[in-house]
Write an enzyme that holds these catalytic residues in place. Structure first.
Site, PDB file in Angstrom:
ATOM      1  N   HIS A 380     -17.326   2.402 -64.542  1.00  0.00           N
ATOM      2  CA  HIS A 380     -17.328   1.406 -63.464  1.00  0.00           C
ATOM      3  C   HIS A 380     -16.562   0.140 -63.855  1.00  0.00           C
ATOM      4  O   HIS A 380     -16.260  -0.700 -62.995  1.00  0.00           O
ATOM      5  CB  HIS A 380     -18.778   1.045 -63.106  1.00  0.00           C
ATOM      6  CG  HIS A 380     -18.968   0.687 -61.663  1.00  0.00           C
ATOM      7  ND1 HIS A 380     -17.930   0.444 -60.801  1.00  0.00           N
ATOM      8  CD2 HIS A 380     -20.103   0.515 -60.933  1.00  0.00           C
ATOM      9  CE1 HIS A 380     -18.398   0.139 -59.608  1.00  0.00           C
ATOM     10  NE2 HIS A 380     -19.721   0.181 -59.658  1.00  0.00           N
ATOM     11  N   ASP A 384     -13.843   1.530 -59.071  1.00  0.00           N
ATOM     12  CA  ASP A 384     -14.818   1.042 -58.096  1.00  0.00           C
ATOM     13  C   ASP A 384     -15.447   2.213 -57.349  1.00  0.00           C
ATOM     14  O   ASP A 384     -14.888   3.319 -57.299  1.00  0.00           O
ATOM     15  CB  ASP A 384     -14.145   0.106 -57.086  1.00  0.00           C
ATOM     16  CG  ASP A 384     -13.650  -1.177 -57.728  1.00  0.00           C
ATOM     17  OD1 ASP A 384     -14.252  -1.592 -58.737  1.00  0.00           O
ATOM     18  OD2 ASP A 384     -12.664  -1.753 -57.233  1.00  0.00           O
TER      19      ASP A 384
END
Length: 409
Positions: A380, A384
């Site tokens: 992450h 995204d």
């Protein structure tokens, strides 16, 4: 005159290995380039060939020892000049004793790395098995067949009298057949454990799921599998479709194919796809280079070759270096859903799972379709949620309508 056998160059950045098995014992005749030992590195097993023809001399190291590149591990004597090894020296290595009580010591038949691991896994004595391979050598199938037919040991008779003290209680417990076995982790398994834990500690991992209707791919495979195999010499599976669809989705969502190096993001204009395949020592991940340029047939041929050589223990280390994205198919083992772990320095891994009929709604009607769950684990820090979902949707669309793969849509 004796010729020294040295540890060969094992690959870039690989400086040491563990002695996995002696394929030749002192006094055995050997031909030039014939494998005499196998070494376990962080990634694969490597066979050490004899530099000359002659007679196997003494082992300088034992199974389980760590050896450096260039180190002398044995000698080869000129044919007819070898002297019989002293009993104490011959017994010194005893590789089976240090690894597992299932393997015989001394002058046991030489086993390949894959067969040796099968012996350890099933706990059988290879000396009691008749080999069906070349020159009577054991195969993994021989070991599996022997294990399946091996009768269970009878429970030890109960100790006489009442277990009124500690010794008697211990004897009673032993009579139940409870036992433990300690086997040292292979170098490959140690490396796998280390890398997976490092991935968890470093990446901000998150997993996003989707499902895909496999109807169209199943129908295409059923329609063309015979012609495909006849033309290309390889079976048409599902991985070819998924790898090709993944390369298209990676082109649309380049961050999923990228990696982090320090404070920089490295984007790749190629897709080197790591595919997890099973080996006797655990999962390994050879790399399909430039998968974006391969046809489905080319991908299937490459994967088939990887799978065969992984089982034989003949994959090369260079074939497992690099990779920009990984696909792991747990469905072949029956997995319904999982959260795969990233293979550093990659930033994402796609998990495939088993296909099962489930009710779904299509055009307002509940119908039964062959469905598969998809799981994308990603870092992450770089990817995204929107990009992860977009990637999965693009993959889903290509699999549910394989024509998109043909026309690159």
């Amino acid at each position: 005159m004796a010729t020294e056998v040295l540890v060969p160059v094992l690959g870039e950045s690989i400086t040491e290995a563990t002695v996995g098995e002696w394929l030749k014992q002192p006094g055995d005749k050997v031909a030039a380039d014939e494998p005499i030992a196998s070494l376990e590195t962080d990634k694969v097993s490597v066979e050490v060939p004899s530099p000359v023809a002659g007679v196997m001399g003494q082992h300088a190291v034992a199974v389980g020892d760590t050896v450096q590149v260039g180190a002398m591990i044995a000698t080869i004597d000129a044919a007819g000049s070898a002297s019989a090894p002293a009993p104490a020296q011959a017994a010194a290595p005893q590789p089976a004793v240090t690894e597992s009580p299932a393997e015989p010591a001394g002058d046991a038949v030489a086993l390949s790395p894959s067969v040796r691991r099968a012996v350890l896994e099933h706990g059988v004595d290879p000396a009691t098995i008749k080999g069906t391979g070349k020159d009577g050598r054991l195969t993994k199938e021989d070991v599996a067949a022997a294990a399946s037919s091996k009768s269970q040991p009878a429970a030890a008779p109960a100790a006489a009298g009442t277990a009124s003290d500690g010794g008697a209680a211990s004897a009673g417990r032993a009579g139940t057949g409870r036992r433990e076995e300690r086997v040292k982790m292979t170098r490959l398994r140690q490396t796998i454990a280390k890398r997976l834990k490092e991935a968890q500690n470093t990446a901000a991992m998150l997993t996003t799921f989707n499902d895909v209707d496999m109807t169209a791919v199943i129908e295409a495979r059923a329609k063309y599998k015979d012609l495909f195999e006849k033309k290309h010499g390889v079976r048409l599976g599902f991985m070819g479709f998924f790898v090709k669809a993944a390369t298209m989705a990676l082109k649309d969502i380049p961050s999923v194919n990228a990696s982090i190096e320090g404070d920089e993001i490295v984007y790749h204009d190629y897709a080197d796809i790591s595919v997890a395949v099973s080996s006797p020592g655990g999962l390994v991940v050879p790399v399909i280079r430039d998968a974006q340029d391969l046809s489905v047939a080319g991908i299937e041929k490459t994967i088939g070759d990887f799978g065969k050589r992984a089982k034989d223990g003949t994959l090369k280390m260079d074939e497992m270096k690099g990779g920009t994205f990984t696909i792991s198919n747990g469905g072949v083992f029956g997995s319904l859903m999982s959260t795969p772990i990233i293979n550093p320095p990659q930033s994402a891994v796609l998990g495939l799972h088993r296909i099962e009929d489930r009710p779904v709604v299509v055009n307002g009607q509940v119908v039964v379709r062959p469905m598969m769950y998809l799981a994308l684990s990603y870092d992450h820090r770089l990817i995204d949620g929107r990009e992860a979902v977009t990637f999965l949707v693009a993959l889903k669309n290509a699999i549910e309508d394989p024509t998109r793969i043909l026309i690159d849509l």
